[in-house]
Design a protein around this motif. Structure first.
Motif, short mmCIF file in Angstrom:
data_model
loop_
_atom_site.label_atom_id
_atom_site.label_comp_id
_atom_site.label_asym_id
_atom_site.label_seq_id
_atom_site.Cartn_x
_atom_site.Cartn_y
_atom_site.Cartn_z
N VAL A 53 -26.41 -23.33 43.64
CA VAL A 53 -26.90 -22.04 44.14
C VAL A 53 -28.35 -21.85 43.72
CG1 VAL A 53 -26.69 -19.53 43.95
CG2 VAL A 53 -24.64 -20.94 44.27
N LYS A 54 -28.66 -22.17 42.47
CA LYS A 54 -30.03 -22.02 41.99
C LYS A 54 -30.98 -22.93 42.77
CE LYS A 54 -32.86 -22.27 37.81
NZ LYS A 54 -32.87 -22.53 36.34
N ARG A 55 -30.55 -24.16 43.03
CA ARG A 55 -31.41 -25.09 43.78
C ARG A 55 -31.70 -24.55 45.17
NH1 ARG A 55 -31.50 -29.02 47.53
NH2 ARG A 55 -29.33 -28.66 48.14
N LEU A 104 -26.66 -13.06 35.63
CA LEU A 104 -25.85 -14.25 35.39
C LEU A 104 -25.21 -14.19 34.01
CD1 LEU A 104 -28.40 -16.83 36.85
CD2 LEU A 104 -26.16 -16.25 37.84
N PRO A 105 -24.17 -14.99 33.76
CA PRO A 105 -23.55 -15.01 32.43
C PRO A 105 -24.57 -15.32 31.34
CG PRO A 105 -22.17 -16.17 34.01
CD PRO A 105 -23.46 -15.87 34.71
N LYS A 106 -24.38 -14.67 30.19
CA LYS A 106 -25.24 -14.83 29.01
C LYS A 106 -26.65 -14.28 29.24
CE LYS A 106 -21.93 -16.60 26.66
NZ LYS A 106 -21.26 -15.79 25.61
N LYS A 107 -26.80 -13.48 30.29
CA LYS A 107 -28.04 -12.75 30.50
C LYS A 107 -27.69 -11.28 30.68
CE LYS A 107 -30.84 -16.53 32.28
NZ LYS A 107 -31.90 -16.94 33.24
N TYR A 159 -34.24 -13.75 55.46
CA TYR A 159 -34.06 -13.64 54.01
C TYR A 159 -33.61 -12.24 53.61
CZ TYR A 159 -35.32 -13.30 49.05
OH TYR A 159 -35.30 -13.07 47.70
N GLU A 160 -34.33 -11.23 54.08
CA GLU A 160 -34.03 -9.85 53.69
C GLU A 160 -32.63 -9.44 54.15
OE1 GLU A 160 -35.23 -6.26 51.71
OE2 GLU A 160 -36.23 -8.21 51.81
N LYS A 161 -32.25 -9.82 55.35
CA LYS A 161 -30.92 -9.49 55.87
C LYS A 161 -29.84 -10.15 55.02
CE LYS A 161 -28.14 -9.58 60.12
NZ LYS A 161 -26.98 -10.37 59.64
N TYR A 162 -30.00 -11.44 54.75
CA TYR A 162 -28.98 -12.16 53.99
C TYR A 162 -28.84 -11.59 52.57
CZ TYR A 162 -26.48 -15.96 51.69
OH TYR A 162 -25.56 -16.69 50.97
N VAL A 163 -29.96 -11.36 51.91
CA VAL A 163 -29.89 -10.89 50.53
C VAL A 163 -29.36 -9.45 50.47
CG1 VAL A 163 -31.17 -10.50 48.40
CG2 VAL A 163 -31.73 -12.45 49.84
N THR A 164 -29.75 -8.62 51.43
CA THR A 164 -29.19 -7.26 51.49
C THR A 164 -27.68 -7.32 51.62
OG1 THR A 164 -31.20 -6.40 52.54
CG2 THR A 164 -29.23 -5.06 52.72
N GLU A 165 -27.19 -8.21 52.47
CA GLU A 165 -25.74 -8.35 52.65
C GLU A 165 -25.06 -8.82 51.36
OE1 GLU A 165 -25.63 -10.99 55.94
OE2 GLU A 165 -25.81 -9.38 57.45
N GLN A 166 -25.72 -9.70 50.62
CA GLN A 166 -25.15 -10.16 49.35
C GLN A 166 -25.05 -9.02 48.34
OE1 GLN A 166 -23.84 -13.28 48.56
NE2 GLN A 166 -24.05 -13.51 50.77
N PHE A 167 -26.08 -8.18 48.28
CA PHE A 167 -26.05 -7.06 47.34
C PHE A 167 -25.10 -5.95 47.81
CE2 PHE A 167 -29.71 -9.00 45.41
CZ PHE A 167 -29.66 -8.58 44.10
N ALA A 168 -24.78 -5.91 49.10
CA ALA A 168 -23.90 -4.89 49.64
C ALA A 168 -22.46 -5.37 49.79
CB ALA A 168 -24.42 -4.41 50.99
N ILE A 226 -24.54 -15.49 44.04
CA ILE A 226 -25.76 -15.60 44.84
C ILE A 226 -26.70 -14.43 44.56
CG2 ILE A 226 -26.68 -15.62 47.19
CD1 ILE A 226 -24.13 -17.15 48.03
N SER A 227 -26.19 -13.20 44.60
CA SER A 227 -27.07 -12.05 44.34
C SER A 227 -27.61 -12.09 42.92
CB SER A 227 -26.33 -10.73 44.59
OG SER A 227 -25.25 -10.55 43.69
N ALA A 228 -26.79 -12.52 41.97
CA ALA A 228 -27.24 -12.59 40.57
C ALA A 228 -28.33 -13.65 40.39
CB ALA A 228 -26.06 -12.89 39.66
N THR A 229 -28.19 -14.78 41.06
CA THR A 229 -29.20 -15.84 40.96
C THR A 229 -30.53 -15.38 41.57
OG1 THR A 229 -27.47 -17.54 41.04
CG2 THR A 229 -29.72 -18.24 41.53
N ILE A 230 -30.45 -14.72 42.72
CA ILE A 230 -31.67 -14.21 43.35
C ILE A 230 -32.34 -13.18 42.46
CG2 ILE A 230 -32.52 -12.83 45.29
CD1 ILE A 230 -30.32 -14.27 46.99
N ALA A 231 -31.57 -12.25 41.93
CA ALA A 231 -32.14 -11.22 41.05
C ALA A 231 -32.76 -11.85 39.81
CB ALA A 231 -31.05 -10.22 40.65
#
Length: 284
Positions: free
Chosen positions: A23-25, A76-79, A174-183, A196-201
């Motif tokens: 996911v990070k990659r 993410l975990p440990k953060k 990008y904005e549509k996909y990430v908005t959907e992940q956060f929603a 995915i949302s945590a990695t982006i954030a």
């Protein structure tokens, strides 16, 4: 890879296997022109935690990173991050509290006919510096919300930004996909849906050095105000604790109400937390 191709690869992952590295990659390959908003100094942010008798600043701020074993919406975990709610300065503060309660209350999650009593500690903070936030508000998500001034402002800025970019399609994808992940609604124990949302954030806050991210509340269906997640150093350096309240939420017979039980105003604050408190019983 185009953003569409990255999104397709992310959607094909089995998130239940916790593929953090992949996911990070993939997320690092995005070509976003991230929508940024600056929240001016003096904004009020509130934060709720499900217990009472809290006496130190650190206990009403962010959760220690080593206590976070699972991914959350923006961590993410440990953060860790400072999670809170924010509404426009023209809106009543109870909008903040209502969003926070929707996020935290097990009674509300169980439905309006669940009965019981819950106790919370609600801390109120204000910003002594502007906050530079990434915002995810694509207009296809929560399109019918009419009572969220911050969301409306962000969507107008999104429309303006979309027309100004040379590669508007990449930005829009990008904005549509990430908005959907956060929603995306996430039900325990499916915490892997946050990866995915945590990695982006995490990348935006730490690699891009933004102060945090702002996104609509899922339990409130985008109404009333917004959620924020801030880097812990931002919370330490740019946030001032104004007051702490203990409140009680009761639900019975299909109705719910909350009452403020007592309030604490910190007399002195230093790097070690709060030294003195004044408690005053009051109800609303």
């Amino acid at each position: 890879m185009t953003n569409k191709e990255i999104i397709k690869a992310l959607d094909e992952l089995d998130l239940s296997s916790y593929p953090y590295d992949e996911v990070k990659r993939l997320v690092s390959l995005f070509q976003p022109k991230v929508l940024r908003l600056t929240i001016t100094a003096g904004a009020i942010i509130e934060r709720i935690r499900p217990d009472v008798n809290v006496y130190e600043r650190k206990d009403v701020s962010y959760r220690p990173a080593d206590k976070n074993e699972k991914p959350q919406r923006a961590t993410l975990p440990k953060k860790t991050a400072f999670y809170g709610t924010i509404c426009h300065e023209s809106d009543p503060l109870y909008n903040n509290r209502y969003i926070a309660l929707l996020e935290a209350s097990e009674l509300l999650k169980a439905g309006k006919y669940a009965e019981g009593t819950e106790q919370y500690t609600l801390s109120r903070w204000f910003t002594n510096d502007p906050l530079r936030l990434a915002v995810f508000v694509h207009d296809t998500v929560y399109p019918d919300v009419y009572n969220n001034v911050l969301l409306d402002m962000a969507k107008r800025e999104f429309e303006r930004s979309r027309t100004s970019f040379v590669d508007a399609i990449q930005f829009d994808d990008y904005e549509k996909y990430v908005t959907e992940q956060f929603a995306k609604p996430v039900v325990p124990p499916h915490d892997y849906e946050y990866i995915i949302s945590a990695t982006i954030a995490d990348m935006l806050m730490h690699a891009n050095q933004l102060d945090g991210v702002m996104y609509p509340s899922v339990p409130s269906l985008g109404e009333f105000g917004m959620n924020v997640a801030l880097r812990k150093d931002v919370a330490d350096d740019k946030m001032v604790l104004q007051e702490v309240n203990e409140l009680e939420y009761k639900q019975k017979g299909g109705e719910g109400r909350f009452s403020f039980i007592k309030k604490a105003i910190p007399d002195e604050i230093d790097n070690h937390g709060l030294k003195k408190w004044h408690y005053m019983n009051y109800y609303e």
